[in-house]
Every structure is written in structure tokens, then in C-alpha cells.
Design a protein around this motif. Structure first.
Motif, PDB file in Angstrom:
ATOM      1  N   SER A 126       0.851  -1.189   0.000  1.00 59.02           N
ATOM      2  CA  SER A 126       0.000   0.000   0.000  1.00 59.02           C
ATOM      3  C   SER A 126       0.882   1.233   0.000  1.00 59.02           C
ATOM      4  O   SER A 126       2.108   1.145   0.133  1.00 59.02           O
ATOM      5  CB  SER A 126      -0.920  -0.002   1.227  1.00 59.02           C
ATOM      6  OG  SER A 126      -0.156  -0.067   2.421  1.00 59.02           O
ATOM      7  N   GLU A 127       0.261   2.366  -0.136  1.00 57.04           N
ATOM      8  CA  GLU A 127       0.999   3.627  -0.235  1.00 57.04           C
ATOM      9  C   GLU A 127       0.540   4.586   0.846  1.00 57.04           C
ATOM     10  O   GLU A 127      -0.669   4.798   1.046  1.00 57.04           O
ATOM     11  CB  GLU A 127       0.789   4.241  -1.629  1.00 57.04           C
ATOM     12  CG  GLU A 127       1.651   5.466  -1.880  1.00 57.04           C
ATOM     13  CD  GLU A 127       1.561   5.925  -3.323  1.00 57.04           C
ATOM     14  OE1 GLU A 127       1.724   7.134  -3.555  1.00 57.04           O
ATOM     15  OE2 GLU A 127       1.332   5.069  -4.200  1.00 57.04           O
ATOM     16  N   ARG A 128       1.492   5.178   1.563  1.00 59.47           N
ATOM     17  CA  ARG A 128       1.191   6.195   2.571  1.00 59.47           C
ATOM     18  C   ARG A 128       2.179   7.341   2.426  1.00 59.47           C
ATOM     19  O   ARG A 128       3.380   7.120   2.296  1.00 59.47           O
ATOM     20  CB  ARG A 128       1.302   5.620   3.984  1.00 59.47           C
ATOM     21  CG  ARG A 128       0.132   4.732   4.372  1.00 59.47           C
ATOM     22  CD  ARG A 128       0.192   4.345   5.828  1.00 59.47           C
ATOM     23  NE  ARG A 128      -0.923   3.494   6.206  1.00 59.47           N
ATOM     24  CZ  ARG A 128      -1.097   2.982   7.417  1.00 59.47           C
ATOM     25  NH1 ARG A 128      -0.211   3.232   8.366  1.00 59.47           N
ATOM     26  NH2 ARG A 128      -2.136   2.219   7.676  1.00 59.47           N
ATOM     27  N   TYR A 129       1.643   8.519   2.459  1.00 57.84           N
ATOM     28  CA  TYR A 129       2.474   9.721   2.358  1.00 57.84           C
ATOM     29  C   TYR A 129       3.402   9.653   1.143  1.00 57.84           C
ATOM     30  O   TYR A 129       4.563  10.054   1.195  1.00 57.84           O
ATOM     31  CB  TYR A 129       3.280   9.927   3.645  1.00 57.84           C
ATOM     32  CG  TYR A 129       2.442   9.896   4.895  1.00 57.84           C
ATOM     33  CD1 TYR A 129       1.437  10.856   5.100  1.00 57.84           C
ATOM     34  CD2 TYR A 129       2.621   8.901   5.843  1.00 57.84           C
ATOM     35  CE1 TYR A 129       0.654  10.813   6.243  1.00 57.84           C
ATOM     36  CE2 TYR A 129       1.845   8.852   6.981  1.00 57.84           C
ATOM     37  CZ  TYR A 129       0.851   9.808   7.187  1.00 57.84           C
ATOM     38  OH  TYR A 129       0.066   9.765   8.309  1.00 57.84           O
ATOM     39  N   GLY A 130       2.850   9.105   0.051  1.00 55.62           N
ATOM     40  CA  GLY A 130       3.614   9.033  -1.191  1.00 55.62           C
ATOM     41  C   GLY A 130       4.656   7.937  -1.231  1.00 55.62           C
ATOM     42  O   GLY A 130       5.398   7.820  -2.212  1.00 55.62           O
ATOM     43  N   ARG A 131       4.712   7.104  -0.174  1.00 59.57           N
ATOM     44  CA  ARG A 131       5.712   6.024  -0.134  1.00 59.57           C
ATOM     45  C   ARG A 131       5.005   4.690  -0.259  1.00 59.57           C
ATOM     46  O   ARG A 131       4.120   4.364   0.523  1.00 59.57           O
ATOM     47  CB  ARG A 131       6.488   6.081   1.184  1.00 59.57           C
ATOM     48  CG  ARG A 131       7.450   4.911   1.385  1.00 59.57           C
ATOM     49  CD  ARG A 131       8.198   5.049   2.714  1.00 59.57           C
ATOM     50  NE  ARG A 131       9.012   3.879   2.984  1.00 59.57           N
ATOM     51  CZ  ARG A 131       8.600   2.852   3.720  1.00 59.57           C
ATOM     52  NH1 ARG A 131       7.391   2.833   4.252  1.00 59.57           N
ATOM     53  NH2 ARG A 131       9.422   1.824   3.933  1.00 59.57           N
ATOM     54  N   LYS A 132       5.399   3.921  -1.274  1.00 59.04           N
ATOM     55  CA  LYS A 132       4.838   2.581  -1.463  1.00 59.04           C
ATOM     56  C   LYS A 132       5.679   1.586  -0.690  1.00 59.04           C
ATOM     57  O   LYS A 132       6.912   1.589  -0.786  1.00 59.04           O
ATOM     58  CB  LYS A 132       4.814   2.223  -2.942  1.00 59.04           C
ATOM     59  CG  LYS A 132       4.168   0.876  -3.245  1.00 59.04           C
ATOM     60  CD  LYS A 132       4.276   0.508  -4.715  1.00 59.04           C
ATOM     61  CE  LYS A 132       3.491   1.458  -5.593  1.00 59.04           C
ATOM     62  NZ  LYS A 132       3.535   1.052  -7.034  1.00 59.04           N
ATOM     63  N   SER A 133       5.023   0.711   0.072  1.00 57.90           N
ATOM     64  CA  SER A 133       5.759  -0.303   0.825  1.00 57.90           C
ATOM     65  C   SER A 133       4.866  -1.523   1.012  1.00 57.90           C
ATOM     66  O   SER A 133       3.638  -1.451   0.915  1.00 57.90           O
ATOM     67  CB  SER A 133       6.202   0.231   2.194  1.00 57.90           C
ATOM     68  OG  SER A 133       5.075   0.623   2.966  1.00 57.90           O
TER      69      SER A 133
END
Length: 788
Positions: A126-133
């Protein structure tokens, strides 16, 4: 001061969650001190079998998707989480959550572009604050997880144990997903997995509480293992103290030896032994069926033994004593030997290691079936070897025919086989297993377009290792199977494509890049090369690749593409002469050449997995089957070529049948689709060539050195009158100055296009070859013997 000093005290929370609720757009961290992912093949197989088995209990092909909601539910266990630093840390359960993620990645890849696909990406990353992890967020695993998600084979050399285990366990998932899940049932299974499979999430808000929960749940200091409970039952039925002591000592010694092999091998031994020798029933693969002997032994063998005590001969104290002193001791020793051979190549039992490398886990059960405690050691070893060889051949043929060898797909077949093998002596065992191979519908020649795809990389790599190892060892070249398959060595072997991944070079032959990719992955276009050589070649042309294979001393299977492999190499030429394998060097490597190479690999496979290995009177050359159905239509070359190949194959079949009645020159070769067939003798090729209306018998002088070819031709030409007199007529002499090779031939009327001409053409061509060989072979030997 605590990070939570200003927060209200929060109670420990525990509730059931579906897989969807647990993983959808979630994020979990794992503390650095417990980051290792340590599950092995056994745990992954059991999880996959449990999940798919439970689903298939309810699924029926006629169901609508919404009916999945009524399917049964499955409890996957608990997960302990600790909230800190605005994250949820997994304290217990990371093995299950990580394996679930691997399973979801596989299901994501398996769906590809299916119109009925179920979207699972949000459960993987998933992506949070523009960071995919990834949802299970461990930074040093990101690379391998990304490779798997993109359908790539991860590079794990020099990586951590966790990274290597992730790649290996993903391969295990690929191997063990049953075919009935991978086809029409796939979206149903994914729906069920996401919404009918549950975990209990226990969430604490301090590490102290989380670890207290973890320790309480895992405090098993007083619990007994299944073998311990079975031992208690045995000892309770033995009253003589000396017998009790002896039984206890034997039991402890054997369990200790088994646990030295693996932490769960004492448990696995009882499952394999009791299934091999005593199980009579297995649960039918239908909805609502109840567990039978096979399943009960797998989950509660201590209770099953008690319930089946009469069948097992446990009717008096002597029976209980004999069960341990004689039977358990004998079968535990044999099981231990088999398990050790699965890890280390053992002379005479090499096939056990080969089967284990494929991820096949049912061989111990099958091998114990025919053994009896009165068998001498050499008889036991021979029986085990026969079954190992049988399974090696049976599995190789299935894989080559795109058949799965997953546990759930073959366990019924192997269980019935196990029952058939019980108590057989070596002679009847050999005869029965050979008959089973002779009746097996899958063959190498029956699947001439075998190729690598995303789901069978592991199995293709094993096949290439076996072909490579066989060719080298047959020629006396040092070769180590473990090196060929090892991914942990400094420079591991990797799959090399002979065609570079450059569609534009083949755009005139393939209408679409996907067609090119399919053909590029045919087994005949693949090799094993060490990393470094493989990486350096990358997008090189075929000519550069071929030169690199020769220059860097690659294995013979790779070097055989280059003329240098045939120069001053009597062992290799002897192999060609002895086996009739159609090796030859190639100046260019296009679609026709790759098809020829595909046929070569098929013929090598028939030698490697030769069923006569099971014959008690010794291994004999394989009987090569006609290769059928391998036309060029899939390559975009049209049906005309396909019809031509079918006719050629039929023509060569009839010619070789007739030639074998006249002599042994071409007795070891097989029919072909191509316009020539030949046998290498005296280091030269004695070929038949057929065109539409003509058939030719020829001596084709084609050693790797052009000057030697011309010198031999000139020497023979100086005896032209004598040769033609011995032959009984004129010959066509072609020095072919613009080519490396030379040709001396005779032609007859009649070719492949008109079947009515075949009888006369074949009779005359075979007669011509017989006279040609008689006239030329002595002089060829004489000239070569006088060469410096």
C-alpha cells in the motif's frame, strides 16, 4: 517517560479478523531482533494443503461466485501485536503473515489479465504519504518481494537467510498449489481466502503485555509430542520391566537420531511408516467426506494406532514389544537413510536427492512400502533404489508434459501405488514399476514444445541441471550436480537464453513479442551458465554468445553449439557415435535451429530418464519415441511447414525401420521432422537427406577444422576409381570450396512429397548407403590413421 504517558490506558484487545480485514491497506513492522523468516517447505506445504483442501471440500464447478459466502470457514491461528511508535509490531505470527503475503503474491501473478481476476494488491502493498511499501514492512526484504511481485526470479546469492527462505518458500507455493485451484476455481478460492479464513489478532499497547501474552500462549514445557504419547501407550501395555527398559531405550535412541536430521523428522517418520505399511483408506476428494486412515495418521497417529491395534498385531505384550524392537527400529533406520540421501547425493541412491530437489515430499512413504524387517540390507537398498528411480522418471515426464507434481495433486496416486508395492520382492517390484512407466501416458517425445514459464522455473532449472550433468559425466568431464543447482555458492549457475531478449531481431518471424517470448523459452533454447558469464552476455548476438561459451569453458551442452567442441574431443565424439544424439554446431541459431536443439534435448532426456534403469538385468539404450505434433504453426511459419514435417517424420520412420533390417549403422537414431538424419562414425557423418522428389545417401565430411575436411576429401578423391568400382557406380563428388564441409553422395528418385514413391526410394537409398559405407569407411579409417 513512556510515549503513551498522555494517552488513556488501553486494555488488551482480541478479536477475529478475516484475511482481508487483517491485511487490506494495513501496515505491520517487525522488530530487528526477530526479523528472520524461517519457515521451511514442510510448513508451507501443510498450510497450502490445509487451505486448498478446506476450500475444495465446498467448491463445486457449477457454483456461482456468491455461493462462496456459504462455504465453511478456516481458523489460521493467532497473531500478537504491540502498538508503539505509531506502528503495529508483530510479536508473534510473522511466519504466518509473511507466508500469507507470499501466497497472495502468487495468486496475484497467477491471475495475470484474467477477466474474472480478484484484486489483491492492497493486501500485499500500500501507499502512505507518497511512499509505497509492503504491508509486512521489513526493509531488507523489499527487493526479493518486489522481484516476486513482478514475476522475476530473485537474486539471492549473498543475501540473508530470510531473503533466501522467502524465494524458496515462494517456489514451494508454486509447486504445491493444486491444478484444480489454478484453473476455473481460482477466483472462488481467492474470495474464500480473503473472507472465510480468519485469524485472531491480539493487540497490546506495550511490549511487556505483548510478550506476556506470547509467552503464555507458547508455554508448552509440560506438553507431550505425538511420538511421546505413542510411546506411553506402548509402555503401558508392556509389563515386564526389562522389556520396558529395552523398548524405552530403543525408542529414545531412534527419536534422537531422527531429530538430528530435522526437528520434525520423528513425527514425519511415524506418518510415513504407518501410511506406507498399514494405511488402507484415504479420504475421497469430495465435499463432506470424512477423514480416513491417511488423514488420521497425518494428524493423530497416536490415537490411530490405538484404534487399529488389532490390525497392527498389538493383541498382546509380545505384539507391543515386537512393534518397537523389530518394526520401529528397522523402519526408523531405513527412513533415516532415505532422509539423509535426500540431502546428500548417495551412490546408488542419487535419484532420492534428485526427487528432493524438485520439492517432492512423498518419496519416503513410497520407499518404505515394500520393505520388510527380514529383508537383508542389500535387498532393502535395491528396493529403495528401484522406487527412487521410478519416481525420478515418473516425475520428470509429468513435469515435461506441464503436469503438476504438487502434494495435493499426486497424493491419491502415490497412496494407491504405495499399497501396490507392499511386501514385493525385488524382482516383482522391478517388473511392476517398469510396467507402470510403460503405461504412463506422459512422455518426452509426446510434449515436443516444452518450455519455461513463470510457474515452472524451479523444475526447468532442475531439468537443465540433469541434462548438463549427464552429458558432462558421460564424456568424463568433471561435473557436480550440487554446484549446478546451488543458489548459495559464489557464482551459481543460472538459466541462459540462447536468444537474447531482443524481439526486433526476430520481428520478421514472429507477429507479436509474446510469440517470440514463448519460443525464446523453449527448453531447446536454454542452457545453464555460471553467473558472470551469463550476465556479461546479456543482449549479445548468438555469434558472440557461442564464442563465449567456448572461450569460458562452459559445460559441454553449451559448448556443443561451437565447432571447437568437436575438435580433439574423442570422448564427446564417442558419445555421439554411441548414442546417435543429433549434436551439431551452428553458425546461426534461428527458429529451425532451435527446433533441432529442442529435439536434441528430448533425446538426451530419454537417456537421462531411461526406464530400463529399473530392469534387474541392467540398463540398456532407450527406445526413442517418434516426436509428433511439433510443427511450426506456433512460430507463425504456416501450415505448409507443418504438413512437410509430418510427412518427413513418416518417411524417416519407414526408412529407419527398413535400414535396421540391413545393418546397425543407423540403428541408434530416431525419426526426425527435418530433411536429414545421420549417424556419426569414424568422426564423419553418414547422412540421409530427403527433398520433395529425391533421396540422398552421403558421406558428409564436417569436422570442426575446414583444412582437415578438405585434406580428407582430396585423399579420397585420389582413389575415386577404386571407390566407385567398390560402390558399383558413379558418385557425386562435391568439395564445396565455399563451405567448411565436403560431400560424397548418391541420389535416387522419390522423396517425401509423394508417398507412392516411398517403397522404391527407401529400398534404393538404404542399399546405396550400405554400399557407400562399405566403399568409403575403410579408406576414411586408413587416411585418418595416417594423419599427423
Amino acid at each position: 517517560m513512556s510515549n503513551y504517558a498522555n494517552e488513556p490506558v488501553k486494555a488488551i484487545d482480541g478479536r477475529a479478523r478475516t484475511v482481508r480485514e487483517m491485511l487490506d491497506k494495513a501496515k505491520y513492522a517487525i522488530d530487528f531482533y526477530q526479523r528472520e523468516y524461517a519457515w521451511q517447505e514442510r510448513q508451507v506445504r501443510e498450510l497450502v494443503d490445509d487451505l486448498t483442501g478446506k476450500f475444495l471440500d465446498h467448491y463445486e464447478p457449477g457454483h456461482a461466485r456468491h455461493e462462496v459466502e456459504r462455504y465453511g470457514h478456516y481458523f489460521l491461528g493467532s497473531v500478537v501485536l504491540s502498538h508503539k511508535r505509531s506502528l503495529r509490531f508483530v510479536v508473534d505470527g510473522q511466519q504466518r503473515l509473511t507466508t500469507l503475503t507470499l501466497l497472495l503474491i502468487y495468486l496475484h501473478n497467477l491471475q495475470a489479465e484474467r477477466p474474472d481476476r480478484v484484486e489483491v494488491r492492497d493486501l500485499i502493498y500500500s501507499e502512505r504519504y507518497g511512499r509505497k511499501s509492503f504491508n509486512i514492512d521489513v526493509p531488507d526484504r523489499t527487493g526479493v518481494m518486489q522481484d516476486l511481485l513482478e514475476g522475476k526470479t530473485p537474486e539471492v546469492n549473498g543475501e540473508t537467510e530470510s531473503v533466501r527462505n522467502l524465494a524458496a518458500r515462494y517456489a514451494d507455493i508454486v509447486d504445491h498449489i493444486p491444478q484444480e485451484i489454478a484453473d476455473a476455481a481460482l477466483p472462488f478460492f481467492i474470495d474464500w481466502l480473503l473472507d472465510n479464513v480468519h485469524l485472531v489478532a491480539i493487540e497490546a499497547y506495550s511490549d511487556e503485555d505483548a510478550y506476556t501474552i506470547f509467552e503464555t500462549m507458547n508455554d508448552r514445557g509440560l506438553s507431550l509430542s505425538l511420538p511421546d504419547m505413542l510411546k506411553g501407550y506402548m509402555l503401558a501395555n508392556i509389563t515386564h520391566e526389562d522389556d520396558q527398559r529395552a523398548v524405552n531405550a530403543i525408542w529414545k535412541a531412534q527419536m534422537l537420531r531422527l531429530r538430528e536430521i530435522g526437528a520434525e523428522d520423528d513425527v514425519d517418520f511415524f506418518k510415513d511408516w504407518l501410511r506406507a505399511r498399514h494405511a488402507q483408506t484415504i479420504r475421497p476428494g469430495r465435499k463432506g467426506a470424512e477423514n480416513k486412515d491417511f488423514e488420521r495418521i497425518g494428524s493423530e497417529f497416536h490415537r490411530w494406532v490405538r484404534d487399529q491395534k488389532d490390525q497392527l498385531g498389538l493383541v498382546d505384550e509380545d505384539g507391543f514389544t515386537r512393534f518397537v524392537k523389530r518394526d520401529l527400529q528397522f523402519y526408523a533406520k531405513r527412513y533415516g537413510e532415505i532422509r539423509r540421501a535426500a540431502v546428500t547425493l548417495t551412490p546408488g541412491w542419487e535419484a532420492i536427492r534428485y526427487n528432493a530437489d524438485r520439492g517432492f515430499t512423498l518419496q519416503s512413504q513410497t520407499m518404505l512400502a515394500p520393505l520388510t524387517p527380514v529383508d537383508p540390507a542389500d535387498v532393502s537398498r535395491r528396493k529403495v533404489a528401484l522406487i527412487a528411480d521410478f519416481l525420478d522418471i515418473w516425475l520428470a515426464r509429468r513435469i515435461w508434459n506441464f503436469r503438476t507434481i504438487s502434494y495435493s495433486s499426486v497424493k491419491y496416486t502415490l497412496f494407491q501405488l504405495t499399497k501396490e508395492l507392499r511386501d514385493r520382492d525385488a524382482a516383482t517390484l522391478s517388473e511392476y514399476l517398469r510396467s507402470q512407466l510403460d503405461e504412463q501416458p506422459e512422455s518426452f517425445a509426446g510434449a515436443p514444445r516444452f518450455r519455461m514459464h513463470m510457474q515452472n522455473y524451479r523444475q526447468v532449472r532442475h531439468i537443465l541441471a540433469r541434462l548438463t550433468h549427464w552429458v558432462d559425466t558421460q564424456c568424463g568431464v568433471a561435473s557436480h550436480f550440487e554446484d549446478l543447482i546451488s543458489e548459495g555458492r559464489a557464482r551459481p549457475f543460472e538459466i541462459e537464453h540462447i536468444w537474447a531478449d531482443q524481439y526486433e531481431r526476430f520481428a520478421d518471424r514472429f507477429t507479436h513479442p509474446s510469440d517470440f517470448e514463448t519460443e525464446r523459452n523453449r527448453i531447446g533454447g536454454l542452457l545453464l551458465l555460471q553467473r558472470g558469464i551469463n550476465q556479461s552476455l546479456n543482449d549479445a548476438t548468438y555469434e558472440d554468445k557461442r564464442d563465449a561459451y567456448a572461450a569460458h569453458g562452459a559445460n559441454l551442452l553449451a559448448r556443443s553449439l561451437h565447432p571447437q567442441a568437436y575438435r580433439n574431443n574423442p570422448a564427446f565424439l564417442g558419445l555421439i557415435d554411441r548414442t546417435g544424439l543429433p549434436f551439431r554446431a551452428y553458425d546461426a541459431f534461428g527458429t529451425e535451429e532451435q527446433l533441432e536443439r529442442q529435439e536434441l534435448y528430448i533425446r538426451i532426456a530419454e537417456w537421462v530418464w531411461n526406464p530400463s534403469r529399473l530392469d534387474l538385468d541392467g540398463e540398456k539404450p532407450p527406445v526413442h519415441e517418434p516426436i509428433v505434433g511439433q510443427d511450426d504453426d506456433e512460430c507463425g511459419n504456416g501450415t505448409e511447414h507443418g504438413a512437410r514435417h509430418v510427412l518427413r517424420l513418416a518417411f524417416w520412420t519407414r526408412l529407419l525401420d527398413h535400414a535396421k533390417t540391413r545393418g546397425d549403422l543407423h540403428a541408434s537414431i530416431s525419426p526426425s521432422r527435418y530433411n536429414w538424419i545421420g549417424q556419426c562414425r569414424e568422426g564423419m557423418w553418414w547422412n540421409y537427406t530427403v527433398v520433395q522428389d529425391e533421396t540422398r545417401a552421403e558421406l558428409y565430411i564436417d569436422s570442426p577444422e575446414p583444412s582437415l575436411n578438405k585434406a580428407l576429401y582430396d585423399a579420397l578423391l585420389s582413389h575415386k576409381a577404386d571407390i566407385e568400382n567398390a560402390f558399383g557406380g558413379p558418385l557425386l563428388w562435391q568439395r564445396l570450396d565455399d563451405k567448411r564441409a565436403c560431400r560424397i553422395s548418391t541420389s535416387v528418385r522419390g522423396g517425401w512429397v509423394d508417398e507412392s514413391t516411398w517403397p522404391q526410394a527407401i529400398e534404393q537409398a538404404v542399399d546405396g548407403m550400405e554400399r557407400l559405407y562399405s566403399a568409403l569407411a575403410p579408406l576414411v579409417r586408413d587416411v585418418q590413421g595416417r594423419s599427423p
